[in-house]
Enzyme design. Sequence first.
Site, short mmCIF file in Angstrom:
data_model
loop_
_atom_site.label_atom_id
_atom_site.label_comp_id
_atom_site.label_asym_id
_atom_site.label_seq_id
_atom_site.Cartn_x
_atom_site.Cartn_y
_atom_site.Cartn_z
N MET A 121 3.39 6.20 2.55
CA MET A 121 4.01 4.92 2.17
C MET A 121 5.44 4.92 2.70
SD MET A 121 2.65 4.30 -1.74
CE MET A 121 2.91 5.97 -2.33
N ALA A 122 5.68 4.03 3.67
CA ALA A 122 7.00 3.96 4.28
C ALA A 122 8.02 3.64 3.20
CB ALA A 122 7.00 2.89 5.36
N GLY B 257 -1.99 6.14 -3.40
CA GLY B 257 -0.66 5.70 -3.00
C GLY B 257 0.15 5.22 -4.18
N ARG B 258 0.05 3.91 -4.49
CA ARG B 258 0.96 3.29 -5.46
C ARG B 258 0.88 3.92 -6.83
NH1 ARG B 258 -1.16 -2.47 -4.25
NH2 ARG B 258 -2.98 -1.14 -3.94
N CYS C 210 -1.63 -0.41 8.34
CA CYS C 210 -0.46 -1.05 7.75
C CYS C 210 -0.45 -2.54 8.06
CB CYS C 210 0.80 -0.37 8.29
SG CYS C 210 2.22 -0.81 7.32
N GLN D 70 2.28 10.67 10.73
CA GLN D 70 1.60 9.44 11.12
C GLN D 70 2.42 8.71 12.18
OE1 GLN D 70 1.41 5.62 8.83
NE2 GLN D 70 -0.74 6.20 8.64
N ASN E 98 -9.68 5.17 0.02
CA ASN E 98 -8.34 4.79 -0.42
C ASN E 98 -8.34 3.34 -0.92
OD1 ASN E 98 -5.55 3.46 1.25
ND2 ASN E 98 -5.30 4.81 -0.50
N GLY E 99 -7.46 3.09 -1.90
CA GLY E 99 -7.26 1.74 -2.40
C GLY E 99 -7.52 1.64 -3.89
N ASP E 100 -6.44 1.37 -4.64
CA ASP E 100 -6.53 1.06 -6.08
C ASP E 100 -7.03 2.21 -6.94
OD1 ASP E 100 -5.74 -1.40 -5.21
OD2 ASP E 100 -7.57 -2.46 -5.77
C1 FMN Z 1 5.38 0.66 0.02
C2 FMN Z 1 4.16 1.00 0.85
C3 FMN Z 1 4.33 1.52 2.12
C4 FMN Z 1 3.21 1.84 2.91
N1 FMN Z 1 3.41 2.43 4.13
C5 FMN Z 1 2.33 2.84 4.84
C6 FMN Z 1 2.49 3.58 6.04
O1 FMN Z 1 3.60 3.90 6.48
N2 FMN Z 1 1.36 3.94 6.72
C7 FMN Z 1 0.10 3.64 6.25
O2 FMN Z 1 -0.89 3.99 6.88
N3 FMN Z 1 -0.07 2.96 5.11
C8 FMN Z 1 1.00 2.58 4.39
N4 FMN Z 1 0.81 1.96 3.18
C9 FMN Z 1 -0.56 1.80 2.65
C10 FMN Z 1 -0.96 2.97 1.76
O3 FMN Z 1 -1.03 4.17 2.50
C11 FMN Z 1 -2.34 2.74 1.10
O4 FMN Z 1 -3.31 2.60 2.11
C12 FMN Z 1 -2.34 1.50 0.22
O5 FMN Z 1 -1.19 1.43 -0.60
C13 FMN Z 1 -3.60 1.46 -0.68
O6 FMN Z 1 -3.65 2.59 -1.52
P1 FMN Z 1 -3.21 2.53 -3.08
O7 FMN Z 1 -3.96 1.39 -3.70
O8 FMN Z 1 -3.58 3.86 -3.64
O9 FMN Z 1 -1.73 2.26 -3.09
C14 FMN Z 1 1.91 1.60 2.40
C15 FMN Z 1 1.75 1.07 1.12
C16 FMN Z 1 2.86 0.76 0.34
C17 FMN Z 1 2.65 0.20 -1.05
#
Ligand code: FMN
Length: 342
Positions: free
Chosen positions: A17-18, A227-228, A100, A70, A203-205
Amino acid sequence: MFIGHIPLANRLFVAPMAGVTDRPFRQLCRQLGAGYAVSEMLTSRRDLWHSLKTSRRANHEGEAAPIAVQIAGTEPQMMADAARYNIDRGAQIIDINMGCPAKKVCQRWAGSALMQDEALALQIVEAVVAACEPQRVPVSLKMRTGWCQQQRNAVTLARGAEAAGVRMVTVHGRTREQGYRGEAEYETVAAVKAALSIPVVANGDIDSPQKARAVLAQTGADALMIGRAAQGRPWIFREIAHYLATGEYLAPPLVAEVRRLLLAHLEQHYALYGEQTGVRSARKHIGWYLAGLPGGDALRQRINGVESSVQQSRLVADYLDQLASQFDRLPDLSPSTLEAIA
Ligand SMILES: Cc1cc2nc3c(=O)[nH]c(=O)nc-3n(C[C@H](O)[C@H](O)[C@H](O)COP(=O)(O)O)c2cc1C
């Protein structure tokens, strides 16, 4: 589980997550049970490699193996050069970003926008694999389910990527068009898993131990990426690991442990970003840790008015001392926990 020939500690990954998963946060997640962490995306634009932001992201000092970086971009040769550049700086695994949805990335036709142009996407994969293979660096790919609802081409693209030499695919169960709206679906993730013989990551949620178990069961995925839900809650990895291993919920962390972890996180954060930037960018992490805690909102407001690291960490320490006088363990009031307990 392996990515190519590289072994991983377990099958719980922290998502890139950037602006969030910088080195201190990745290290914290790994300390608390994540088996694998990928860096925030690094641009393939050579003119930006020496910018402060990119050079910070490319610095892996003290990070445990495997170091995974990445890369994001649109030009096969630039992406291959970026892979080599990062391998020279310690990367042991290269991950290609096709997930992304950010506008900046998409306007330049990178990230998940690449899913719309399968030919270009595969040229990028081939060029990056060709750059990495001689150095025995495995390449992985992170993607969404497709560009839009009508065009969910994750299976086709993942098959092409596997044939081109990619060693692991992660699928976020949303289309690019969805951004982060709606709910992630896992049928497409399951279809990708069924179509490939390399590891597939769902991945996701995923935000709780029971959701983790359900997604594993529904997709048959080899690993989960979170992630989140790890923002402000990096101990989610050990909670999920414990639940998957025993079927039982781990107690929330002791407030005293949260105090120690958060203050150490802040120290590492200030050390990486410096005083001024560090204090400002730490605010979002502190806000996530405090979300839902009694008096957390009021403290967040006070913290937003403070510009020194000493004052910022003092406010956090005092608050957690006070919380520790009321609660042994972190009061966990998240909807999913209340639902699980009910
Ligand atoms: C703030 C933020 C920054 C993110 N930056 C990237 C990134 O740099 N590269 C990437 O592949 N995905 C990025 N994502 C996506 C996450 O890696 C992930 O796929 C997405 O949040 C879904 O997963 P989650 O529901 O567990 O958060 C970002 C997501 C968020 C919320």
